[in-house]
Design an enzyme around this catalytic site. Structure first.
Site, short mmCIF file in Angstrom:
data_model
loop_
_atom_site.label_atom_id
_atom_site.label_comp_id
_atom_site.label_asym_id
_atom_site.label_seq_id
_atom_site.Cartn_x
_atom_site.Cartn_y
_atom_site.Cartn_z
N ASP A 103 0.81 -1.22 0.00
CA ASP A 103 0.00 0.00 0.00
C ASP A 103 0.85 1.27 0.00
O ASP A 103 0.66 2.16 0.83
CB ASP A 103 -0.92 0.03 1.24
CG ASP A 103 -1.62 -1.29 1.47
OD1 ASP A 103 -2.08 -1.85 0.47
OD2 ASP A 103 -1.70 -1.75 2.62
N GLU A 109 -11.67 0.59 -2.83
CA GLU A 109 -10.87 1.14 -1.70
C GLU A 109 -9.67 1.89 -2.26
O GLU A 109 -9.57 2.11 -3.46
CB GLU A 109 -10.41 -0.01 -0.80
CG GLU A 109 -9.67 -1.09 -1.54
CD GLU A 109 -9.60 -2.40 -0.77
OE1 GLU A 109 -10.24 -2.53 0.30
OE2 GLU A 109 -8.90 -3.30 -1.23
C1 6LW Z 1 -5.68 -1.79 2.94
C2 6LW Z 1 -6.75 -1.99 1.91
C3 6LW Z 1 -6.62 -3.45 1.66
O1 6LW Z 1 -6.05 -0.80 3.83
O2 6LW Z 1 -5.99 -4.07 2.68
O3 6LW Z 1 -7.20 -5.39 0.68
C4 6LW Z 1 -5.64 -3.14 3.66
N1 6LW Z 1 -7.06 -4.03 0.64
O4 6LW Z 1 -6.57 -1.19 0.75
C5 6LW Z 1 -4.30 -3.46 4.26
O5 6LW Z 1 -3.34 -3.61 3.26
#
Ligand code: 6LW
Length: 505
Positions: free
Chosen positions: A14, A181
């Site tokens: 990320d 997200e």
């Molecule tokens: C992150 C989100 C995600 O906040 O996992 O699966 C979380 N997607 O974007 C942690 O990496």
């Protein structure tokens, strides 16, 4: 421009990047590890140097009791009005937080909890009159709606107080894939772009984009969405999503994003978890056309030694949920890292462990252990339920494999005195059952010699166990991180010196 990949190898999920003049700064997730939220600097988007961490003090995150999977999830780092800002979710901890600093190297603030933001992956953007927009993923982590996803949400925010200035509004949330997200909002030549991830962080991970005349929409999705995904392809870099957009030094554009390097016959297992990658893009008719994320040809070996003569541990070192300084010392015995056990083992949430990320597919970790005062060694860890250890103490050398509820050990007697322990990862190829996993993990002790490091010793390792690496991989453990290998003390006091790492792809 040619962007090397991985840009930041090893477990660095990320990533978020911001440009300040000719300098670039990058931050990434760190989950239960301390120091938390590592920061890197670059002048060319090619070479990234660690410069510090946002989280260096107790209380900035509520990590001590955070469950595995929780902790520092997905920062966004930005520079505005002469200050660095970083927002992040302390998942199953303090919630979404605002950190700020005069310098990226820190010190960073204690962190202000955002009020009125219920979700993850917060982003920061300002419009021309200085109004701050926090855009985030509406995944509910707790409460009676836990697990529900409200789509991409947005509020105007007072960053000094952390208070939302309005009720959340829903924005465009992708093409209908699961888990919209990682939103990031940009104003480019008067047009507002909303970049998101969708499809989940696994093999379906994708990057989609929309644009609007205003920061709060309404947004129109790109007809070519998702503009980037490795799903169902044979690309060596998979799980590409969760991107941040940045201008390159040559005036072009790039995405910085996480990806995985799965191996094994069905390419199902990624030892290092989500690493940071980069890829170029061009704008056509006001939409980005993104190049597939390429894996740059392997470079020569990387060798790192640590003789523990510094005043403090280097930036590459990590502990788990509690600061290493609370229970280890670089001064008690000059030239050694001395670790004091409290009875916690690598099966526990707060082991006395100091480790560094595995950053290459072929890696050798080696350290000399004086276990006269206790029991300790090296552990290759994904989490407290998935780790391989090689330890010495009380006249015994012991290899251990912990996979979920299963645990097996291999032992043999040990002569007194310091001994070097070694963990080696060896990628496997070819066909057949032995090729299903990504690598073999060799756990051994090396008769001590006069050489500076056991890796070069002529003594030759005595292997206690050779294990299938698939059981200590991101996909198997599913705890969002990647391999971290380091020194631990399970009983008494253990002194370590002559740490070596040798990595090669
Ligand atoms: C992150 C989100 C995600 O906040 O996992 O699966 C979380 N997607 O974007 C942690 O990496």
């Amino acid at each position: 421009m040619t962007l090397p990949n991985p840009a930041v190898p090893g477990f660095h999920p990320d990533p978020s990047v911001t440009r300040v003049g000719d300098d670039y700064y990058l931050a990434c997730s760190s989950f239960e590890y301390l120091p938390g939220l590592p920061l890197f600097h670059s002048r060319d988007l090619v070479r990234w140097e660690p410069i510090g961490h946002v989280v260096t003090r107790p209380g900035q995150l509520a990590l001590e009791k955070v469950p595995t999977l929780g902790g520092a999830w997905a920062p966004t780092v930005r520079f505005h009005d002469g200050r660095f800002w970083l927002v992040v979710t302390d998942a199953m901890g303090r919630g979404s937080l605002i950190f700020t600093a005069e310098r990226a190297e820190g010190p960073w603030s204690d962190g202000v909890v955002m009020q009125g933001v219920s979700g993850i992956d917060p982003d920061l953007a300002w419009d021309s009159d200085g109004t701050c927009f926090v855009t985030y993923s509406g995944l509910q982590l707790d409460g009676d709606r836990a697990g529900e996803h409200l789509g991409v949400q947005q509020v105007r925010m007072d960053l000094e107080t952390g208070r939302a200035l309005e009720e959340p509004r829903s924005l465009w949330s992708g093409t209908g894939l699961m888990f919209p997200e990682a939103p990031h909002l940009y104003e480019i030549d008067g047009v507002w772009y909303l970049l998101i991830a969708e499809g989940g962080t696994e093999r379906g991970h994708s990057v989609s984009i929309a644009r609007a005349a205003r920061p709060d929409g309404p947004f129109e999705g790109c007809p070519a969405n998702p503009v980037l995904s490795a799903r169902s392809t044979d690309r060596p870099v998979q799980n590409t999503g969760h991107a941040d957009l940045v201008r390159t030094p040559d005036g072009g554009w790039a995405l910085i994003l996480p990806g995985m390097r799965p191996r094994g016959l069905t390419r199902a297992f990624s030892p290092m978890g989500r690493e940071t990658f980069s890829t170029a893009l061009e704008w056509v008719d006001g939409w980005p056309v993104v190049e597939p994320v390429r894996l740059t040809p392997p470079t020569g070996p990387v060798v790192r030694h640590d003789d523990f003569t510094g005043a403090e541990l280097g930036l590459e070192w990590l502990s788990i949920r509690t600061p290493a300084a609370d229970w280890s010392s670089l001064t008690e015995r000059p030239g050694h890292l001395v670790v004091h056990a409290d009875g916690s083992t690598m099966d526990d949430p707060r082991p006395r462990f100091v480790g560094r990320r595995q950053q290459h597919e072929s890696a050798v970790f080696s350290v000399r252990v004086d276990s006269a005062g206790g029991v300790g060694g090296l552990s290759l860890r994904i989490d407290e339920r998935h780790h391989y250890d090689i330890e010495v103490g009380a006249g015994i050398a012991r290899a251990r494999a912990r996979v979920g509820g299963l645990c097996q050990t291999w032992e043999q007697p040990l002569p007194p005195g310091p001994v070097t322990v070694r963990i080696e990862t060896e990628p496997v190829g070819g066909m057949g059952l032995d090729a299903l996993g990504p690598d073999l993990v060799r756990l051994s002790v090396v008769p001590d010699t006069d050489s500076d490091t056991a890796i070069d010793s002529g003594g030759g390792p005595v292997e206690l166990a050779v294990l299938d690496g698939r059981y200590v991989c991101a996909e198997t453990a599913a705890s969002f991180t990647g391999r971290v290998v380091g020194m631990y003390a399970a009983e008494g006091t253990v002194a370590f010196d002559r740490f070596s790492y040798r990595g090669e792809d």
